[in-house]
Scaffold this motif. Structure first.
Motif, PDB file in Angstrom:
ATOM      1  N   PRO A 135       0.828  -1.217   0.000  1.00 37.01           N
ATOM      2  CA  PRO A 135       0.000   0.000   0.000  1.00 37.01           C
ATOM      3  C   PRO A 135       0.861   1.264   0.000  1.00 37.01           C
ATOM      4  O   PRO A 135       1.853   1.339   0.728  1.00 37.01           O
ATOM      5  CB  PRO A 135      -0.800  -0.111   1.308  1.00 37.01           C
ATOM      6  CG  PRO A 135      -0.788  -1.574   1.630  1.00 37.01           C
ATOM      7  CD  PRO A 135       0.530  -2.096   1.130  1.00 37.01           C
ATOM      8  N   ASP A 136       0.474   2.211  -0.806  1.00 41.57           N
ATOM      9  CA  ASP A 136       1.163   3.511  -0.888  1.00 41.57           C
ATOM     10  C   ASP A 136       2.648   3.398  -1.199  1.00 41.57           C
ATOM     11  O   ASP A 136       3.450   4.209  -0.741  1.00 41.57           O
ATOM     12  CB  ASP A 136       0.968   4.306   0.419  1.00 41.57           C
ATOM     13  CG  ASP A 136      -0.495   4.525   0.730  1.00 41.57           C
ATOM     14  OD1 ASP A 136      -1.265   4.809  -0.213  1.00 41.57           O
ATOM     15  OD2 ASP A 136      -0.880   4.399   1.917  1.00 41.57           O
ATOM     16  N   ASP A 137       3.024   2.410  -1.956  1.00 43.02           N
ATOM     17  CA  ASP A 137       4.426   2.263  -2.353  1.00 43.02           C
ATOM     18  C   ASP A 137       4.794   3.412  -3.301  1.00 43.02           C
ATOM     19  O   ASP A 137       4.311   3.480  -4.436  1.00 43.02           O
ATOM     20  CB  ASP A 137       4.614   0.920  -3.069  1.00 43.02           C
ATOM     21  CG  ASP A 137       6.079   0.583  -3.309  1.00 43.02           C
ATOM     22  OD1 ASP A 137       6.900   1.527  -3.392  1.00 43.02           O
ATOM     23  OD2 ASP A 137       6.403  -0.613  -3.400  1.00 43.02           O
ATOM     24  N   ALA A 138       5.647   4.300  -2.827  1.00 43.24           N
ATOM     25  CA  ALA A 138       5.993   5.498  -3.601  1.00 43.24           C
ATOM     26  C   ALA A 138       6.773   5.171  -4.870  1.00 43.24           C
ATOM     27  O   ALA A 138       6.847   5.986  -5.788  1.00 43.24           O
ATOM     28  CB  ALA A 138       6.797   6.459  -2.724  1.00 43.24           C
ATOM     29  N   ARG A 139       7.360   3.963  -4.924  1.00 40.83           N
ATOM     30  CA  ARG A 139       8.126   3.577  -6.116  1.00 40.83           C
ATOM     31  C   ARG A 139       7.211   3.173  -7.270  1.00 40.83           C
ATOM     32  O   ARG A 139       7.638   3.121  -8.423  1.00 40.83           O
ATOM     33  CB  ARG A 139       9.049   2.391  -5.775  1.00 40.83           C
ATOM     34  CG  ARG A 139      10.108   2.724  -4.730  1.00 40.83           C
ATOM     35  CD  ARG A 139      10.715   1.458  -4.149  1.00 40.83           C
ATOM     36  NE  ARG A 139       9.715   0.643  -3.455  1.00 40.83           N
ATOM     37  CZ  ARG A 139       9.996  -0.446  -2.744  1.00 40.83           C
ATOM     38  NH1 ARG A 139      11.247  -0.868  -2.638  1.00 40.83           N
ATOM     39  NH2 ARG A 139       9.038  -1.116  -2.144  1.00 40.83           N
ATOM     40  N   VAL A 140       5.957   2.860  -6.932  1.00 41.82           N
ATOM     41  CA  VAL A 140       5.003   2.439  -7.967  1.00 41.82           C
ATOM     42  C   VAL A 140       4.392   3.672  -8.642  1.00 41.82           C
ATOM     43  O   VAL A 140       3.743   4.490  -7.999  1.00 41.82           O
ATOM     44  CB  VAL A 140       3.890   1.550  -7.352  1.00 41.82           C
ATOM     45  CG1 VAL A 140       2.801   1.256  -8.380  1.00 41.82           C
ATOM     46  CG2 VAL A 140       4.492   0.257  -6.818  1.00 41.82           C
ATOM     47  N   VAL A 141       4.647   3.770  -9.941  1.00 37.94           N
ATOM     48  CA  VAL A 141       4.117   4.907 -10.706  1.00 37.94           C
ATOM     49  C   VAL A 141       2.616   4.736 -10.938  1.00 37.94           C
ATOM     50  O   VAL A 141       1.841   5.678 -10.825  1.00 37.94           O
ATOM     51  CB  VAL A 141       4.848   5.035 -12.063  1.00 37.94           C
ATOM     52  CG1 VAL A 141       4.210   6.103 -12.936  1.00 37.94           C
ATOM     53  CG2 VAL A 141       6.324   5.342 -11.830  1.00 37.94           C
TER      54      VAL A 141
END
Ligand SMILES: [Cu+2]
Length: 188
Positions: A135-141
Protein backbone atom coordinates in the motif's frame (compact mmCIF):
# COMPACT_ATOMS: atom_id res chain seq x y z
CA UNK A 1 -38.94 57.76 -93.38
CA UNK A 2 -36.28 55.54 -91.98
CA UNK A 3 -35.56 58.04 -89.24
CA UNK A 4 -39.25 58.19 -88.36
CA UNK A 5 -39.45 54.44 -88.13
CA UNK A 6 -36.38 54.45 -86.03
CA UNK A 7 -37.98 56.95 -83.68
CA UNK A 8 -41.12 54.86 -83.46
CA UNK A 9 -39.24 51.71 -82.79
CA UNK A 10 -37.14 53.53 -80.23
CA UNK A 11 -40.34 54.71 -78.60
CA UNK A 12 -41.75 51.22 -78.69
CA UNK A 13 -38.64 49.85 -77.17
CA UNK A 14 -38.79 52.64 -74.65
CA UNK A 15 -42.38 51.80 -73.84
CA UNK A 16 -41.61 48.17 -73.70
CA UNK A 17 -38.73 48.91 -71.41
CA UNK A 18 -41.02 50.98 -69.20
CA UNK A 19 -43.67 48.34 -69.11
CA UNK A 20 -41.07 45.77 -68.20
CA UNK A 21 -39.60 47.83 -65.44
CA UNK A 22 -41.96 46.62 -62.72
CA UNK A 23 -40.95 43.12 -63.65
CA UNK A 24 -37.28 43.85 -63.14
CA UNK A 25 -37.40 44.31 -59.35
CA UNK A 26 -39.37 41.13 -59.17
CA UNK A 27 -36.63 39.35 -61.02
CA UNK A 28 -34.07 40.94 -58.73
CA UNK A 29 -36.13 39.93 -55.77
CA UNK A 30 -36.17 36.40 -57.05
CA UNK A 31 -32.46 36.42 -57.58
CA UNK A 32 -31.96 37.95 -54.15
CA UNK A 33 -34.14 35.41 -52.46
CA UNK A 34 -32.37 32.64 -54.27
CA UNK A 35 -28.99 33.73 -53.00
CA UNK A 36 -29.74 33.30 -49.29
CA UNK A 37 -31.41 30.03 -50.14
CA UNK A 38 -28.25 28.88 -51.86
CA UNK A 39 -26.20 30.05 -48.88
CA UNK A 40 -28.56 28.33 -46.50
CA UNK A 41 -28.22 25.18 -48.51
CA UNK A 42 -24.45 25.28 -48.47
CA UNK A 43 -24.11 26.50 -44.89
CA UNK A 44 -25.00 23.21 -43.22
CA UNK A 45 -22.16 21.63 -45.17
CA UNK A 46 -19.52 23.57 -43.23
CA UNK A 47 -20.38 22.13 -39.80
CA UNK A 48 -20.68 18.74 -41.43
CA UNK A 49 -17.15 19.08 -42.78
CA UNK A 50 -15.95 20.11 -39.32
CA UNK A 51 -17.66 17.11 -37.81
CA UNK A 52 -15.88 14.91 -40.32
CA UNK A 53 -12.55 16.48 -39.33
CA UNK A 54 -13.44 15.76 -35.70
CA UNK A 55 -13.98 12.14 -36.56
CA UNK A 56 -10.60 12.02 -38.27
CA UNK A 57 -8.98 13.26 -35.06
CA UNK A 58 -10.61 10.51 -33.03
CA UNK A 59 -8.03 7.81 -33.84
CA UNK A 60 -5.35 10.13 -32.45
CA UNK A 61 -7.12 10.05 -29.11
CA UNK A 62 -7.04 6.27 -29.42
CA UNK A 63 -3.25 6.46 -29.28
CA UNK A 64 -3.53 7.45 -25.63
CA UNK A 65 -4.61 3.97 -24.69
CA UNK A 66 -3.36 0.45 -25.24
CA UNK A 67 -4.31 -3.06 -24.23
CA UNK A 68 -1.97 -5.72 -22.91
CA UNK A 69 -3.07 -9.33 -22.69
CA UNK A 70 -2.03 -11.89 -20.10
CA UNK A 71 -2.82 -15.60 -20.19
CA UNK A 72 -2.84 -18.84 -18.20
CA UNK A 73 0.75 -19.55 -19.35
CA UNK A 74 2.09 -16.72 -17.18
CA UNK A 75 2.79 -14.51 -20.20
CA UNK A 76 2.08 -10.99 -21.31
CA UNK A 77 1.57 -10.62 -25.07
CA UNK A 78 4.18 -7.86 -25.29
CA UNK A 79 7.61 -6.99 -23.90
CA UNK A 80 7.17 -3.28 -24.43
CA UNK A 81 4.46 -0.73 -23.77
CA UNK A 82 4.85 2.48 -25.76
CA UNK A 83 3.39 5.59 -24.17
CA UNK A 84 2.91 8.71 -26.27
CA UNK A 85 4.40 11.87 -24.77
CA UNK A 86 1.67 13.89 -26.45
CA UNK A 87 -0.99 12.39 -24.20
CA UNK A 88 -2.12 14.14 -21.06
CA UNK A 89 -3.23 10.80 -19.70
CA UNK A 90 -2.39 7.34 -20.97
CA UNK A 91 -4.53 4.32 -20.20
CA UNK A 92 -3.27 0.74 -20.15
CA UNK A 93 -5.88 -1.97 -20.04
CA UNK A 94 -4.89 -5.44 -18.89
CA UNK A 95 -6.97 -8.28 -20.29
CA UNK A 96 -6.64 -11.76 -18.80
CA UNK A 97 -7.46 -14.04 -21.71
CA UNK A 98 -7.16 -17.22 -19.66
CA UNK A 99 -9.66 -19.06 -17.49
CA UNK A 100 -7.67 -19.67 -14.29
CA UNK A 101 -8.88 -17.90 -11.16
CA UNK A 102 -7.13 -14.94 -9.61
CA UNK A 103 -5.92 -17.02 -6.65
CA UNK A 104 -3.80 -19.33 -8.81
CA UNK A 105 -3.09 -17.32 -11.97
CA UNK A 106 -3.76 -13.73 -11.00
CA UNK A 107 -2.15 -10.96 -13.02
CA UNK A 108 -1.64 -7.26 -12.62
CA UNK A 109 0.46 -4.57 -14.27
CA UNK A 110 2.74 -2.59 -11.99
CA UNK A 111 4.92 0.20 -13.39
CA UNK A 112 8.05 1.50 -11.74
CA UNK A 113 11.62 2.55 -12.42
CA UNK A 114 13.79 -0.34 -13.61
CA UNK A 115 16.02 -0.13 -10.52
CA UNK A 116 13.00 -0.11 -8.19
CA UNK A 117 11.34 -3.24 -9.54
CA UNK A 118 13.17 -5.69 -7.24
CA UNK A 119 12.07 -3.75 -4.18
CA UNK A 120 8.51 -3.50 -5.50
CA UNK A 121 8.43 -7.31 -5.95
CA UNK A 122 9.91 -8.04 -2.51
CA UNK A 123 7.45 -5.80 -0.71
CA UNK A 124 4.59 -6.96 -2.90
CA UNK A 125 4.93 -10.68 -2.12
CA UNK A 126 3.48 -10.27 1.34
CA UNK A 127 0.76 -7.87 0.23
CA UNK A 128 -1.79 -10.43 -0.97
CA UNK A 129 -4.65 -8.37 0.41
CA UNK A 130 -3.70 -5.39 -1.74
CA UNK A 131 -3.12 -7.27 -4.99
CA UNK A 132 0.59 -7.87 -4.27
CA UNK A 133 1.42 -4.19 -4.25
CA UNK A 134 2.57 -2.67 -0.97
CA UNK A 135 0.00 0.00 0.00
CA UNK A 136 1.16 3.51 -0.89
CA UNK A 137 4.43 2.26 -2.35
CA UNK A 138 5.99 5.50 -3.60
CA UNK A 139 8.13 3.58 -6.12
CA UNK A 140 5.00 2.44 -7.97
CA UNK A 141 4.12 4.91 -10.71
CA UNK A 142 0.82 3.19 -11.46
CA UNK A 143 -0.73 -0.25 -11.22
CA UNK A 144 -3.87 -2.18 -12.02
CA UNK A 145 -5.69 -4.39 -9.58
CA UNK A 146 -5.10 -8.13 -9.69
CA UNK A 147 -7.45 -10.02 -12.01
CA UNK A 148 -8.31 -13.60 -12.91
CA UNK A 149 -9.22 -15.27 -16.21
CA UNK A 150 -11.76 -13.41 -18.30
CA UNK A 151 -11.35 -10.20 -16.36
CA UNK A 152 -10.03 -6.79 -17.30
CA UNK A 153 -8.56 -3.89 -15.36
CA UNK A 154 -6.91 -0.65 -16.35
CA UNK A 155 -4.61 2.05 -15.05
CA UNK A 156 -4.16 5.64 -16.12
CA UNK A 157 -0.92 7.55 -15.81
CA UNK A 158 0.57 10.90 -16.73
CA UNK A 159 3.30 10.23 -19.36
CA UNK A 160 5.39 13.03 -17.80
CA UNK A 161 6.02 10.66 -14.88
CA UNK A 162 8.07 8.43 -17.19
CA UNK A 163 10.44 11.14 -18.36
CA UNK A 164 13.33 10.74 -15.92
CA UNK A 165 14.78 7.31 -16.47
CA UNK A 166 14.10 3.76 -17.54
CA UNK A 167 10.73 2.30 -16.62
CA UNK A 168 9.41 -1.24 -16.56
CA UNK A 169 6.10 -3.00 -16.14
CA UNK A 170 5.61 -6.35 -14.48
CA UNK A 171 3.11 -8.66 -12.83
CA UNK A 172 3.80 -8.82 -9.09
CA UNK A 173 1.85 -12.03 -8.42
CA UNK A 174 4.44 -14.17 -6.58
CA UNK A 175 6.72 -15.93 -9.06
CA UNK A 176 5.36 -14.17 -12.14
CA UNK A 177 7.68 -11.20 -12.41
CA UNK A 178 10.62 -13.07 -13.89
CA UNK A 179 8.58 -13.99 -16.96
CA UNK A 180 5.96 -11.29 -16.93
CA UNK A 181 7.81 -8.04 -17.42
CA UNK A 182 8.83 -5.57 -20.07
CA UNK A 183 9.84 -2.00 -20.84
CA UNK A 184 7.67 1.08 -20.72
CA UNK A 185 8.99 3.55 -23.26
CA UNK A 186 8.04 7.11 -24.08
CA UNK A 187 7.45 7.79 -27.77
CA UNK A 188 6.50 10.91 -29.70
CU1 LIG B 1 0.80 -12.71 -13.23
Amino acid sequence: MKAYLALISAAVIGLAACSQEPAAPAAEATAASEAPAAEAASAPEAPAAEAAAGDAAAPAAGNCATTVEANDMMQFNTKEIQVSKACKEFTITLKHTGTQPKASMGHNIVIGKAEDMDGIFKDGVGAADTDYVKPDDARVVAHTKLIGGGEEASLTLDPAKLADGEYKFACTFPGHGALMNGKVTLVD
